[in-house]
Design a protein around this motif. Structure first.
Motif, PDB file in Angstrom:
ATOM      1  N   ASP A  27       0.823  -1.203   0.000  1.00  0.00           N
ATOM      2  CA  ASP A  27       0.000   0.000   0.000  1.00  0.00           C
ATOM      3  C   ASP A  27       0.863   1.262   0.000  1.00  0.00           C
ATOM      4  OD1 ASP A  27       0.821  -0.526   2.602  1.00  0.00           O
ATOM      5  OD2 ASP A  27      -1.033   0.208   3.514  1.00  0.00           O
ATOM      6  N   ALA A  28       1.989   1.215   0.676  1.00  0.00           N
ATOM      7  CA  ALA A  28       2.906   2.357   0.664  1.00  0.00           C
ATOM      8  C   ALA A  28       3.594   2.489  -0.694  1.00  0.00           C
ATOM      9  CB  ALA A  28       3.942   2.217   1.775  1.00  0.00           C
ATOM     10  N   LEU A  29       3.896   1.359  -1.329  1.00  0.00           N
ATOM     11  CA  LEU A  29       4.474   1.419  -2.682  1.00  0.00           C
ATOM     12  C   LEU A  29       3.465   2.017  -3.664  1.00  0.00           C
ATOM     13  CD1 LEU A  29       6.431  -1.933  -3.033  1.00  0.00           C
ATOM     14  CD2 LEU A  29       7.358   0.374  -3.164  1.00  0.00           C
ATOM     15  N   LEU A  30       2.210   1.687  -3.485  1.00  0.00           N
ATOM     16  CA  LEU A  30       1.177   2.272  -4.336  1.00  0.00           C
ATOM     17  C   LEU A  30       1.180   3.788  -4.194  1.00  0.00           C
ATOM     18  CD1 LEU A  30      -1.265   2.103  -6.213  1.00  0.00           C
ATOM     19  CD2 LEU A  30      -2.674   1.692  -4.185  1.00  0.00           C
ATOM     20  N   GLN A  31       1.284   4.268  -2.975  1.00  0.00           N
ATOM     21  CA  GLN A  31       1.345   5.714  -2.754  1.00  0.00           C
ATOM     22  C   GLN A  31       2.610   6.312  -3.382  1.00  0.00           C
ATOM     23  OE1 GLN A  31      -1.149   7.570  -1.588  1.00  0.00           O
ATOM     24  NE2 GLN A  31      -2.266   5.642  -1.550  1.00  0.00           N
ATOM     25  N   ALA A  32       3.713   5.571  -3.328  1.00  0.00           N
ATOM     26  CA  ALA A  32       4.972   6.070  -3.903  1.00  0.00           C
ATOM     27  C   ALA A  32       4.864   6.224  -5.415  1.00  0.00           C
ATOM     28  CB  ALA A  32       6.119   5.130  -3.542  1.00  0.00           C
ATOM     29  N   THR A  33       4.026   5.429  -6.053  1.00  0.00           N
ATOM     30  CA  THR A  33       3.885   5.566  -7.505  1.00  0.00           C
ATOM     31  C   THR A  33       3.285   6.914  -7.891  1.00  0.00           C
ATOM     32  OG1 THR A  33       1.698   4.532  -7.571  1.00  0.00           O
ATOM     33  CG2 THR A  33       3.602   3.088  -7.861  1.00  0.00           C
ATOM     34  N   HIS A  34       2.551   7.530  -6.977  1.00  0.00           N
ATOM     35  CA  HIS A  34       1.938   8.822  -7.271  1.00  0.00           C
ATOM     36  C   HIS A  34       2.948   9.964  -7.222  1.00  0.00           C
ATOM     37  CE1 HIS A  34      -1.993   7.016  -7.327  1.00  0.00           C
ATOM     38  NE2 HIS A  34      -1.799   6.505  -6.136  1.00  0.00           N
ATOM     39  N   THR A  35       4.045   9.768  -6.526  1.00  0.00           N
ATOM     40  CA  THR A  35       5.031  10.842  -6.398  1.00  0.00           C
ATOM     41  C   THR A  35       6.329  10.532  -7.121  1.00  0.00           C
ATOM     42  OG1 THR A  35       5.844   9.927  -4.314  1.00  0.00           O
ATOM     43  CG2 THR A  35       4.105  11.604  -4.188  1.00  0.00           C
ATOM     44  N   ALA A  36       6.503   9.322  -7.589  1.00  0.00           N
ATOM     45  CA  ALA A  36       7.744   8.949  -8.278  1.00  0.00           C
ATOM     46  C   ALA A  36       7.713   9.520  -9.691  1.00  0.00           C
ATOM     47  CB  ALA A  36       7.908   7.439  -8.310  1.00  0.00           C
ATOM     48  N   THR A  37       8.569  10.477  -9.935  1.00  0.00           N
ATOM     49  CA  THR A  37       8.604  11.093 -11.256  1.00  0.00           C
ATOM     50  C   THR A  37       9.860  10.714 -12.029  1.00  0.00           C
ATOM     51  OG1 THR A  37       9.580  13.067 -10.286  1.00  0.00           O
ATOM     52  CG2 THR A  37       7.184  13.058 -10.572  1.00  0.00           C
ATOM     53  N   ALA A  38      10.928  10.446 -11.331  1.00  0.00           N
ATOM     54  CA  ALA A  38      12.175  10.092 -12.009  1.00  0.00           C
ATOM     55  C   ALA A  38      12.107   8.649 -12.496  1.00  0.00           C
ATOM     56  CB  ALA A  38      13.364  10.264 -11.058  1.00  0.00           C
ATOM     57  N   PRO A  39      12.613   8.394 -13.691  1.00  0.00           N
ATOM     58  CA  PRO A  39      12.595   7.020 -14.205  1.00  0.00           C
ATOM     59  C   PRO A  39      13.269   6.016 -13.273  1.00  0.00           C
ATOM     60  CG  PRO A  39      13.200   8.548 -15.941  1.00  0.00           C
ATOM     61  CD  PRO A  39      13.155   9.328 -14.661  1.00  0.00           C
ATOM     62  N   GLU A  40      14.330   6.439 -12.604  1.00  0.00           N
ATOM     63  CA  GLU A  40      15.022   5.539 -11.687  1.00  0.00           C
ATOM     64  C   GLU A  40      14.134   5.163 -10.511  1.00  0.00           C
ATOM     65  OE1 GLU A  40      16.331   8.553 -12.648  1.00  0.00           O
ATOM     66  OE2 GLU A  40      17.643   7.711 -14.211  1.00  0.00           O
ATOM     67  N   GLN A  41      13.318   6.114 -10.053  1.00  0.00           N
ATOM     68  CA  GLN A  41      12.388   5.830  -8.964  1.00  0.00           C
ATOM     69  C   GLN A  41      11.326   4.826  -9.410  1.00  0.00           C
ATOM     70  OE1 GLN A  41      11.157   9.897  -8.379  1.00  0.00           O
ATOM     71  NE2 GLN A  41      12.049   9.921  -6.317  1.00  0.00           N
ATOM     72  N   GLN A  42      10.829   4.995 -10.611  1.00  0.00           N
ATOM     73  CA  GLN A  42       9.814   4.086 -11.125  1.00  0.00           C
ATOM     74  C   GLN A  42      10.379   2.676 -11.284  1.00  0.00           C
ATOM     75  OE1 GLN A  42       8.639   6.170 -14.662  1.00  0.00           O
ATOM     76  NE2 GLN A  42       7.514   7.722 -13.519  1.00  0.00           N
ATOM     77  N   THR A  43      11.605   2.590 -11.763  1.00  0.00           N
ATOM     78  CA  THR A  43      12.269   1.290 -11.887  1.00  0.00           C
ATOM     79  C   THR A  43      12.431   0.654 -10.511  1.00  0.00           C
ATOM     80  OG1 THR A  43      13.435   1.958 -13.884  1.00  0.00           O
ATOM     81  CG2 THR A  43      14.376   0.129 -12.656  1.00  0.00           C
ATOM     82  N   ALA A  44      12.855   1.441  -9.547  1.00  0.00           N
ATOM     83  CA  ALA A  44      13.061   0.925  -8.187  1.00  0.00           C
ATOM     84  C   ALA A  44      11.746   0.438  -7.588  1.00  0.00           C
ATOM     85  CB  ALA A  44      13.691   2.002  -7.307  1.00  0.00           C
ATOM     86  N   ILE A  45      10.661   1.126  -7.868  1.00  0.00           N
ATOM     87  CA  ILE A  45       9.357   0.697  -7.339  1.00  0.00           C
ATOM     88  C   ILE A  45       8.967  -0.646  -7.934  1.00  0.00           C
ATOM     89  CG2 ILE A  45       6.873   1.197  -7.376  1.00  0.00           C
ATOM     90  CD1 ILE A  45       7.642   4.160  -6.974  1.00  0.00           C
ATOM     91  N   LEU A  46       9.130  -0.804  -9.248  1.00  0.00           N
ATOM     92  CA  LEU A  46       8.789  -2.087  -9.860  1.00  0.00           C
ATOM     93  C   LEU A  46       9.657  -3.213  -9.314  1.00  0.00           C
ATOM     94  CD1 LEU A  46       7.928  -1.569 -13.626  1.00  0.00           C
ATOM     95  CD2 LEU A  46       6.439  -2.095 -11.712  1.00  0.00           C
ATOM     96  N   ARG A  47      10.925  -2.924  -9.092  1.00  0.00           N
ATOM     97  CA  ARG A  47      11.802  -3.959  -8.529  1.00  0.00           C
ATOM     98  C   ARG A  47      11.378  -4.322  -7.106  1.00  0.00           C
ATOM     99  NH1 ARG A  47      17.690  -2.540 -11.152  1.00  0.00           N
ATOM    100  NH2 ARG A  47      17.015  -3.092 -13.248  1.00  0.00           N
ATOM    101  N   GLN A  48      10.949  -3.332  -6.347  1.00  0.00           N
ATOM    102  CA  GLN A  48      10.479  -3.598  -4.984  1.00  0.00           C
ATOM    103  C   GLN A  48       9.200  -4.435  -5.021  1.00  0.00           C
ATOM    104  OE1 GLN A  48      12.040  -3.250  -2.346  1.00  0.00           O
ATOM    105  NE2 GLN A  48      10.612  -3.170  -0.666  1.00  0.00           N
TER     106      GLN A  48
END
Length: 133
Positions: A27-48
């Motif tokens: 649920d916290a990762l879902l919230q992070a997707t709303h604020t992750a703007t950098a491609p590296e952040q998005q990649t890190a979220i998918l890996r998590q």
């Protein structure tokens, strides 16, 4: 005080907090997707998410073994086995596609008809070998 001000500034303006680790709860990762703007952040979220799916697959497998041990109906263990396999497959797929989010996009194909590839013309026949002296 400076750390608090920087965190507040990042939060107010939706800026990423680089030094913060990603959350592990889905649920916290879902919230992070709303604020992750950098491609590296998005990649890190998918890996998590992939890591969390591997954890989920392990949990499911333990319950599958438990269902077999407790001699629950065969379909219960079978469904759990299927869920385990699917969770592992999704995790693997996320591992494969996550790097694409931090890669620059490929150049699009130009509009209009694409040239057709024709076969290469046949090579000229090779003359017979002459005699050597």
């Amino acid at each position: 005080m400076t750390v608090f001000a920087q965190a507040l500034h990042a939060h107010l303006f939706g800026l990423p907090a680089d030094d913060e680790p990603l959350p592990t709860a889905l649920d916290a990762l879902l919230q992070a997707t709303h604020t992750a703007t950098a491609p590296e952040q998005q990649t890190a979220i998918l890996r998590q998410v992939a890591d969390q799916l591997r954890n989920a697959a392990e949990i499911i497998q333990r319950y599958q073994y438990r269902a077999q041990w407790d001699q629950l109906p065969d379909d219960v263990a079978g469904h759990l086995r299927d869920a385990h396999d699917q969770a592992q497959q999704v995790a693997l797929t996320l591992d494969l596609v996550a790097p694409a989010l931090s890669s620059p996009p490929a150049a699009p194909d130009p509009p209009g008809p694409q040239p057709r590839h024709t076969a290469d013309p046949p090579a000229p026949p090779t003359p017979p070998a002459g005699r050597r002296r």
